[in-house]
Design a protein around this motif. Structure first.
Motif, PDB file in Angstrom:
ATOM      1  N   ASP A  67      11.070   1.754  11.016  1.00  0.00           N
ATOM      2  CA  ASP A  67      11.128   3.155  11.447  1.00  0.00           C
ATOM      3  C   ASP A  67      11.080   4.132  10.280  1.00  0.00           C
ATOM      4  O   ASP A  67      11.038   5.351  10.490  1.00  0.00           O
ATOM      5  CB  ASP A  67      12.359   3.403  12.321  1.00  0.00           C
ATOM      6  N   MET A  68      11.042   3.612   9.068  1.00  0.00           N
ATOM      7  CA  MET A  68      10.775   4.472   7.917  1.00  0.00           C
ATOM      8  C   MET A  68       9.389   5.100   8.024  1.00  0.00           C
ATOM      9  O   MET A  68       9.142   6.178   7.467  1.00  0.00           O
ATOM     10  CB  MET A  68      10.887   3.675   6.619  1.00  0.00           C
ATOM     11  N   LEU A  69       8.480   4.465   8.745  1.00  0.00           N
ATOM     12  CA  LEU A  69       7.133   5.036   8.912  1.00  0.00           C
ATOM     13  C   LEU A  69       7.195   6.310   9.750  1.00  0.00           C
ATOM     14  O   LEU A  69       6.565   7.309   9.417  1.00  0.00           O
ATOM     15  CB  LEU A  69       6.197   4.012   9.562  1.00  0.00           C
ATOM     16  N   GLY A  70       7.947   6.265  10.833  1.00  0.00           N
ATOM     17  CA  GLY A  70       8.125   7.479  11.624  1.00  0.00           C
ATOM     18  C   GLY A  70       8.876   8.539  10.854  1.00  0.00           C
ATOM     19  O   GLY A  70       8.584   9.743  10.982  1.00  0.00           O
ATOM     20  N   TYR A  71       9.833   8.115  10.034  1.00  0.00           N
ATOM     21  CA  TYR A  71      10.584   9.094   9.245  1.00  0.00           C
ATOM     22  C   TYR A  71       9.700   9.727   8.185  1.00  0.00           C
ATOM     23  O   TYR A  71       9.860  10.912   7.847  1.00  0.00           O
ATOM     24  CB  TYR A  71      11.801   8.415   8.619  1.00  0.00           C
ATOM     25  N   PHE A  72       8.752   8.971   7.661  1.00  0.00           N
ATOM     26  CA  PHE A  72       7.763   9.546   6.740  1.00  0.00           C
ATOM     27  C   PHE A  72       7.011  10.688   7.426  1.00  0.00           C
ATOM     28  O   PHE A  72       6.834  11.767   6.848  1.00  0.00           O
ATOM     29  CB  PHE A  72       6.779   8.470   6.283  1.00  0.00           C
ATOM     30  N   VAL A  73       6.568  10.460   8.649  1.00  0.00           N
ATOM     31  CA  VAL A  73       5.847  11.506   9.392  1.00  0.00           C
ATOM     32  C   VAL A  73       6.725  12.740   9.544  1.00  0.00           C
ATOM     33  O   VAL A  73       6.279  13.877   9.320  1.00  0.00           O
ATOM     34  CB  VAL A  73       5.401  10.977  10.768  1.00  0.00           C
ATOM     35  N   ALA A  74       7.980  12.517   9.933  1.00  0.00           N
ATOM     36  CA  ALA A  74       8.888  13.643  10.165  1.00  0.00           C
ATOM     37  C   ALA A  74       9.102  14.465   8.901  1.00  0.00           C
ATOM     38  O   ALA A  74       9.218  15.701   8.957  1.00  0.00           O
ATOM     39  CB  ALA A  74      10.227  13.123  10.687  1.00  0.00           C
ATOM     40  N   HIS A  97       5.175   0.164  -1.739  1.00  0.00           N
ATOM     41  CA  HIS A  97       3.907  -0.492  -1.388  1.00  0.00           C
ATOM     42  C   HIS A  97       3.965  -1.069   0.023  1.00  0.00           C
ATOM     43  O   HIS A  97       3.005  -0.949   0.794  1.00  0.00           O
ATOM     44  CB  HIS A  97       3.596  -1.591  -2.391  1.00  0.00           C
ATOM     45  N   ARG A  98       5.082  -1.680   0.359  1.00  0.00           N
ATOM     46  CA  ARG A  98       5.231  -2.272   1.691  1.00  0.00           C
ATOM     47  C   ARG A  98       5.116  -1.222   2.783  1.00  0.00           C
ATOM     48  O   ARG A  98       4.412  -1.409   3.792  1.00  0.00           O
ATOM     49  CB  ARG A  98       6.585  -2.982   1.775  1.00  0.00           C
ATOM     50  N   LEU A  99       5.811  -0.107   2.630  1.00  0.00           N
ATOM     51  CA  LEU A  99       5.780   0.943   3.641  1.00  0.00           C
ATOM     52  C   LEU A  99       4.399   1.593   3.716  1.00  0.00           C
ATOM     53  O   LEU A  99       3.898   1.892   4.809  1.00  0.00           O
ATOM     54  CB  LEU A  99       6.855   1.985   3.355  1.00  0.00           C
ATOM     55  N   THR A 100       3.788   1.810   2.566  1.00  0.00           N
ATOM     56  CA  THR A 100       2.447   2.403   2.543  1.00  0.00           C
ATOM     57  C   THR A 100       1.447   1.483   3.225  1.00  0.00           C
ATOM     58  O   THR A 100       0.590   1.929   4.005  1.00  0.00           O
ATOM     59  CB  THR A 100       2.010   2.690   1.094  1.00  0.00           C
ATOM     60  N   THR A 101       1.533   0.191   2.964  1.00  0.00           N
ATOM     61  CA  THR A 101       0.634  -0.783   3.583  1.00  0.00           C
ATOM     62  C   THR A 101       0.859  -0.840   5.089  1.00  0.00           C
ATOM     63  O   THR A 101      -0.098  -0.905   5.868  1.00  0.00           O
ATOM     64  CB  THR A 101       0.859  -2.177   2.968  1.00  0.00           C
ATOM     65  N   ALA A 102       2.092  -0.809   5.515  1.00  0.00           N
ATOM     66  CA  ALA A 102       2.397  -0.868   6.939  1.00  0.00           C
ATOM     67  C   ALA A 102       1.862   0.367   7.668  1.00  0.00           C
ATOM     68  O   ALA A 102       1.332   0.263   8.780  1.00  0.00           O
ATOM     69  CB  ALA A 102       3.904  -1.003   7.154  1.00  0.00           C
ATOM     70  N   TYR A 103       1.965   1.524   7.033  1.00  0.00           N
ATOM     71  CA  TYR A 103       1.443   2.757   7.645  1.00  0.00           C
ATOM     72  C   TYR A 103      -0.082   2.721   7.717  1.00  0.00           C
ATOM     73  O   TYR A 103      -0.685   3.145   8.703  1.00  0.00           O
ATOM     74  CB  TYR A 103       1.917   3.975   6.852  1.00  0.00           C
ATOM     75  N   ASN A 104      -0.705   2.258   6.664  1.00  0.00           N
ATOM     76  CA  ASN A 104      -2.142   1.962   6.613  1.00  0.00           C
ATOM     77  C   ASN A 104      -3.055   3.177   6.565  1.00  0.00           C
ATOM     78  O   ASN A 104      -4.260   3.023   6.436  1.00  0.00           O
ATOM     79  CB  ASN A 104      -2.547   1.078   7.812  1.00  0.00           C
ATOM     80  N   ASP A 105      -2.510   4.381   6.647  1.00  0.00           N
ATOM     81  CA  ASP A 105      -3.387   5.551   6.658  1.00  0.00           C
ATOM     82  C   ASP A 105      -2.665   6.777   6.105  1.00  0.00           C
ATOM     83  O   ASP A 105      -2.772   7.880   6.643  1.00  0.00           O
ATOM     84  CB  ASP A 105      -3.862   5.822   8.092  1.00  0.00           C
ATOM     85  N   THR A 106      -1.920   6.595   5.010  1.00  0.00           N
ATOM     86  CA  THR A 106      -1.265   7.739   4.396  1.00  0.00           C
ATOM     87  C   THR A 106      -2.323   8.629   3.744  1.00  0.00           C
ATOM     88  O   THR A 106      -3.395   8.158   3.360  1.00  0.00           O
ATOM     89  CB  THR A 106      -0.245   7.290   3.339  1.00  0.00           C
ATOM     90  N   MET A 112       3.932   8.499   0.197  1.00  0.00           N
ATOM     91  CA  MET A 112       5.309   8.109   0.519  1.00  0.00           C
ATOM     92  C   MET A 112       6.294   8.655  -0.512  1.00  0.00           C
ATOM     93  O   MET A 112       7.385   9.125  -0.166  1.00  0.00           O
ATOM     94  CB  MET A 112       5.424   6.583   0.581  1.00  0.00           C
ATOM     95  N   SER A 113       5.895   8.603  -1.775  1.00  0.00           N
ATOM     96  CA  SER A 113       6.806   9.033  -2.840  1.00  0.00           C
ATOM     97  C   SER A 113       6.957  10.554  -2.897  1.00  0.00           C
ATOM     98  O   SER A 113       7.808  11.058  -3.626  1.00  0.00           O
ATOM     99  CB  SER A 113       6.331   8.504  -4.195  1.00  0.00           C
ATOM    100  N   GLU A 114       6.156  11.283  -2.125  1.00  0.00           N
ATOM    101  CA  GLU A 114       6.333  12.737  -2.069  1.00  0.00           C
ATOM    102  C   GLU A 114       7.543  13.126  -1.233  1.00  0.00           C
ATOM    103  O   GLU A 114       8.078  14.230  -1.397  1.00  0.00           O
ATOM    104  CB  GLU A 114       5.067  13.394  -1.525  1.00  0.00           C
ATOM    105  N   VAL A 115       7.969  12.238  -0.319  1.00  0.00           N
ATOM    106  CA  VAL A 115       9.140  12.553   0.506  1.00  0.00           C
ATOM    107  C   VAL A 115      10.253  11.512   0.367  1.00  0.00           C
ATOM    108  O   VAL A 115      11.369  11.727   0.835  1.00  0.00           O
ATOM    109  CB  VAL A 115       8.762  12.705   1.997  1.00  0.00           C
ATOM    110  N   PHE A 116       9.948  10.371  -0.290  1.00  0.00           N
ATOM    111  CA  PHE A 116      10.952   9.350  -0.564  1.00  0.00           C
ATOM    112  C   PHE A 116      11.028   9.110  -2.069  1.00  0.00           C
ATOM    113  O   PHE A 116      10.016   8.830  -2.711  1.00  0.00           O
ATOM    114  CB  PHE A 116      10.610   8.025   0.129  1.00  0.00           C
ATOM    115  N   ASP A 117      12.225   9.198  -2.618  1.00  0.00           N
ATOM    116  CA  ASP A 117      12.452   8.933  -4.040  1.00  0.00           C
ATOM    117  C   ASP A 117      12.920   7.481  -4.160  1.00  0.00           C
ATOM    118  O   ASP A 117      14.092   7.170  -3.987  1.00  0.00           O
ATOM    119  CB  ASP A 117      13.504   9.898  -4.579  1.00  0.00           C
TER     120      ASP A 117
END
Length: 250
Positions: A67-74, A97-106, A112-117
């Motif tokens: 659900d970090m993917l949905g939180y990235f969107v938010a 890398h794992r989260l970016t790969t799972a999202y597949n279309d950032t 990801m690193s723009e909103v997650f440190d």
């Protein structure tokens, strides 16, 4: 400290609960431990989308982080107030890398690193807000960590996913609340270095001298009452089943 069970189902959500996610609060600071399937929706019952202060991911299996993917969107696409400032995210090597790969279309490889440190977790002791935390590698097919959170002389230890390991015994030594996985059933599954059953969770709590045991990460196909019974047979302290939306004072 205050612990809120956002989700406690193991492997996949149940009809009653999202997967692993636990909100720890003290001094106005909110630390989220894991964000598995369904957790983002449930989290909003307990705090605002943008009110978290830090996130700890025990490992990168979907039932603990997807659900970090949905939180990235938010956070990335927020209209009111603009894009969120990066929130600290503590996780194993390769979390971004794992989260970016799972999202597949950032929008970019670094979105990801723009909103997650991102901070890489290793066995160590460090500060997250008002908490002193200790992390230890545990036994699971992927790199996985248990965490001990201390504040004001009290402690909460969360096992993450693990088989039996001395590292967890030591991390949970005399902890006030031991939030421990019990995904397997004693006498049924016997797979080393994957999960604990209720009896093993109780034995771990007993060896550690934990003051209170809270069983969690029980999948929908496992009978929680059997695991509760098995834990109580070997651990003399208070034992409960984690319940979604329940709160516990530590």
């Amino acid at each position: 400290m205050k612990l809120t069970v956002v989700g406690c189902s193991g492997s996949f959500p149940s009809a009653e609960s999202a997967c692993s996610s636990y909100l720890v609060e003290a001094d106005g600071f909110r630390l989220l431990l894991d964000m598995g399937n369904g957790a983002l929706g449930e989290l909003q019952r307990h705090c605002g989308l943008y009110d978290l202060d830090a996130i700890f991911l025990s490992h990168l299996h979907p039932d603990h982080c997807i659900d970090m993917l949905g939180y990235f969107v938010a956070r990335f696409y927020r209209h009111d107030g603009g894009r969120c400032a990066p929130i600290p995210v503590y996780g194993p090597e390769g979390t971004e890398h794992r989260l970016t790969t799972a999202y597949n279309d950032t929008p970019s490889a670094s979105a990801m690193s723009e909103v997650f440190d991102f901070h890489t977790v290793k066995p160590s002791t460090f500060e997250i807000g008002p908490f002193t935390v200790h992390t230890e590698r545990v036994r699971h097919p992927v790199e996985a960590y248990a965490i001990r959170v201390e504040h004001g002389g009290r402690s909460l230890t969360y096992s993450g996913d693990t088989g039996v390991t001395e590292a967890l015994d030591e991390l949970a030594r005399e902890t006030d609340l031991f939030l421990c996985e019990a995904a397997f059933t004693h006498g049924k599954e016997d797979i080393p270095d994957l999960h604990l059953n209720g009896r093993e969770a109780g034995e771990t709590a007993a060896r550690a001298g934990a003051r209170r045991l809270l069983l969690t990460h029980i999948p929908p196909w496992t009978d929680p009452q059997v695991n509760l019974r098995d834990a109580r047979e070997v651990f003399e302290g208070p034992v409960e089943l984690a319940e979604p939306r329940a709160t516990y004072e530590v």
